[in-house]
Motif scaffolding. Structure first.
Motif, mmCIF file in Angstrom:
data_model
loop_
_atom_site.group_PDB
_atom_site.id
_atom_site.type_symbol
_atom_site.label_atom_id
_atom_site.label_comp_id
_atom_site.label_asym_id
_atom_site.label_seq_id
_atom_site.Cartn_x
_atom_site.Cartn_y
_atom_site.Cartn_z
ATOM 1 N N LEU A 172 -2.514 -2.468 -13.750
ATOM 2 C CA LEU A 172 -1.887 -2.504 -12.430
ATOM 3 C C LEU A 172 -0.680 -3.432 -12.462
ATOM 4 N N ARG A 173 0.327 -3.121 -11.663
ATOM 5 C CA ARG A 173 1.433 -4.045 -11.441
ATOM 6 C C ARG A 173 1.184 -4.694 -10.085
ATOM 7 N N LEU A 174 0.955 -6.000 -10.120
ATOM 8 C CA LEU A 174 0.567 -6.730 -8.919
ATOM 9 C C LEU A 174 1.598 -7.779 -8.529
ATOM 10 N N ALA A 175 1.589 -8.112 -7.245
ATOM 11 C CA ALA A 175 2.374 -9.229 -6.726
ATOM 12 C C ALA A 175 1.490 -10.469 -6.646
ATOM 13 N N GLY A 176 0.183 -10.272 -6.473
ATOM 14 C CA GLY A 176 -0.729 -11.398 -6.389
ATOM 15 C C GLY A 176 -2.105 -10.991 -5.910
ATOM 16 N N VAL A 177 -3.024 -11.940 -5.954
ATOM 17 C CA VAL A 177 -4.403 -11.734 -5.511
ATOM 18 C C VAL A 177 -4.822 -12.962 -4.705
ATOM 19 N N ILE A 178 -5.422 -12.716 -3.566
ATOM 20 C CA ILE A 178 -6.043 -13.792 -2.787
ATOM 21 C C ILE A 178 -7.544 -13.596 -2.934
ATOM 22 N N ARG A 179 -8.209 -14.599 -3.463
ATOM 23 C CA ARG A 179 -9.635 -14.450 -3.783
ATOM 24 C C ARG A 179 -10.536 -14.407 -2.554
ATOM 25 N N GLU A 180 -10.149 -15.083 -1.472
ATOM 26 C CA GLU A 180 -10.936 -15.041 -0.239
ATOM 27 C C GLU A 180 -9.993 -15.003 0.954
ATOM 28 N N SER A 181 -10.093 -13.961 1.745
ATOM 29 C CA SER A 181 -9.247 -13.795 2.922
ATOM 30 C C SER A 181 -10.100 -13.306 4.084
ATOM 31 N N ILE A 182 -9.751 -13.761 5.285
ATOM 32 C CA ILE A 182 -10.414 -13.258 6.491
ATOM 33 C C ILE A 182 -9.415 -12.558 7.407
ATOM 34 N N VAL A 183 -8.187 -12.344 6.933
ATOM 35 C CA VAL A 183 -7.147 -11.731 7.775
ATOM 36 C C VAL A 183 -6.722 -10.344 7.300
ATOM 37 N N SER A 230 -3.388 -4.070 -0.630
ATOM 38 C CA SER A 230 -2.232 -4.212 0.235
ATOM 39 C C SER A 230 -0.986 -4.093 -0.628
ATOM 40 N N GLY A 231 0.133 -4.477 -0.094
ATOM 41 C CA GLY A 231 1.328 -4.273 -0.901
ATOM 42 C C GLY A 231 2.426 -5.234 -0.615
ATOM 43 N N GLY A 232 3.386 -4.587 -1.218
ATOM 44 C CA GLY A 232 3.739 -3.318 -1.835
ATOM 45 C C GLY A 232 3.081 -2.122 -1.159
ATOM 46 N N GLU A 233 3.055 -1.060 -1.923
ATOM 47 C CA GLU A 233 2.462 0.198 -1.462
ATOM 48 C C GLU A 233 1.394 0.642 -2.450
ATOM 49 N N PRO A 234 0.105 0.497 -2.087
ATOM 50 C CA PRO A 234 -0.972 0.887 -2.993
ATOM 51 C C PRO A 234 -0.902 2.342 -3.460
ATOM 52 N N PHE A 235 -0.415 3.244 -2.631
ATOM 53 C CA PHE A 235 -0.404 4.655 -3.021
ATOM 54 C C PHE A 235 0.697 4.993 -4.024
ATOM 55 N N MET A 236 1.416 3.973 -4.495
ATOM 56 C CA MET A 236 2.343 4.166 -5.605
ATOM 57 C C MET A 236 1.635 3.921 -6.939
ATOM 58 N N GLN A 237 0.404 3.407 -6.898
ATOM 59 C CA GLN A 237 -0.428 3.198 -8.088
ATOM 60 C C GLN A 237 -1.838 3.750 -7.835
ATOM 61 N N PRO A 238 -1.932 4.982 -7.368
ATOM 62 C CA PRO A 238 -3.226 5.469 -6.882
ATOM 63 C C PRO A 238 -4.301 5.643 -7.945
ATOM 64 N N GLU A 239 -3.939 6.067 -9.147
ATOM 65 C CA GLU A 239 -4.975 6.305 -10.156
ATOM 66 C C GLU A 239 -5.660 5.008 -10.572
ATOM 67 N N LEU A 276 -5.782 2.146 -8.954
ATOM 68 C CA LEU A 276 -6.537 1.568 -7.846
ATOM 69 C C LEU A 276 -7.802 2.365 -7.547
ATOM 70 N N ALA A 277 -7.751 3.681 -7.702
ATOM 71 C CA ALA A 277 -8.956 4.500 -7.493
ATOM 72 C C ALA A 277 -10.035 4.141 -8.513
ATOM 73 N N GLU A 278 -9.635 3.932 -9.771
ATOM 74 C CA GLU A 278 -10.593 3.525 -10.804
ATOM 75 C C GLU A 278 -11.220 2.174 -10.445
ATOM 76 N N LEU A 279 -10.378 1.237 -10.025
ATOM 77 C CA LEU A 279 -10.859 -0.084 -9.638
ATOM 78 C C LEU A 279 -11.785 0.017 -8.425
ATOM 79 N N ALA A 280 -11.391 0.810 -7.440
ATOM 80 C CA ALA A 280 -12.202 0.977 -6.224
ATOM 81 C C ALA A 280 -13.579 1.552 -6.553
ATOM 82 N N LEU A 281 -13.641 2.471 -7.472
ATOM 83 C CA LEU A 281 -14.925 3.046 -7.878
ATOM 84 C C LEU A 281 -15.851 1.947 -8.403
#
Length: 171
Positions: free
Chosen positions: A4-15, A71-80, A82-87
């Motif tokens: 994946l090409r990412l901008a970042g990850v927040i490990r815990e979010s409530i927003v 979130s993004g960026g636009e997740p649907f620009m990397q759908p395959e 992200l779908a694997e990860l979501a599974l």
């Protein structure tokens, strides 16, 4: 799994959706919404390459999480990827919220040219759709930036063949 090409990850979010969530910010967005909260994610060559296995290792360490938000960026620009990860995330009993600048209807209409988008949509539990519109911005909306954006129950929507919005509070 695909990188994946990412901008970042927040490990815990409530927003970024209901409950405690890990939020994954993808890199690259074609929408360029005026007033975007994450303009640094627009450049398709920015960010960094991440291996989904590393995300899953971090996810497994936190037993307080209810789900993961793309979130993004636009997740649907990397759908395959992200779908694997979501599974894999679903196998852990967690839910998936995906933010997109596309509408549900635009995604469905794009399946002929981009069939891989169906994979990510099918792995998404709740979709928050639509471009951010600065003139419709509201701080009173839960998990949305502007009033044109909808919170969609994806499973019901795919069953009914139309966007079915979440009724009441999204918790």
């Amino acid at each position: 799994m695909k990188e994946l090409r990412l901008a970042g990850v927040i490990r815990e979010s409530i927003v970024d959706g209901p409950g405690m969530r890990m939020t994954i910010f993808t890199q690259g967005c074609p929408h360029n919404c005026e007033g975007c909260h994450n303009p640094q994610t627009h450049d398709f060559n920015g960010g960094y390459i991440s291996h989904p296995e590393n995300i899953l290792k971090e996810l497994d360490k936190d037993k307080l999480l209810r789900g993961v938000t793309f979130s993004g960026g636009e997740p649907f620009m990397q759908p395959e990827a992200l779908a694997e990860l979501a599974l894999e995330i679903h196998k852990r009993g967690l839910d998936i919220v995906t933010y997109t600048g596309f509408t549900f209807e635009q995604l469905i209409d794009s399946f002929d040219k981009h069939p891989e988008r169906r994979l990510l949509l099918e792995q998404t539990d709740y979709l928050i759709d639509g471009k951010f519109v600065l003139s419709l911005r509201s701080l009173e909306l839960h998990f949305r930036g502007s009033s044109n954006q909808r919170i969609i129950d994806v499973k019901k929507s795919l069953e009914e063949g139309r966007a079915v919005e979440v009724e009441g509070d999204f918790k």
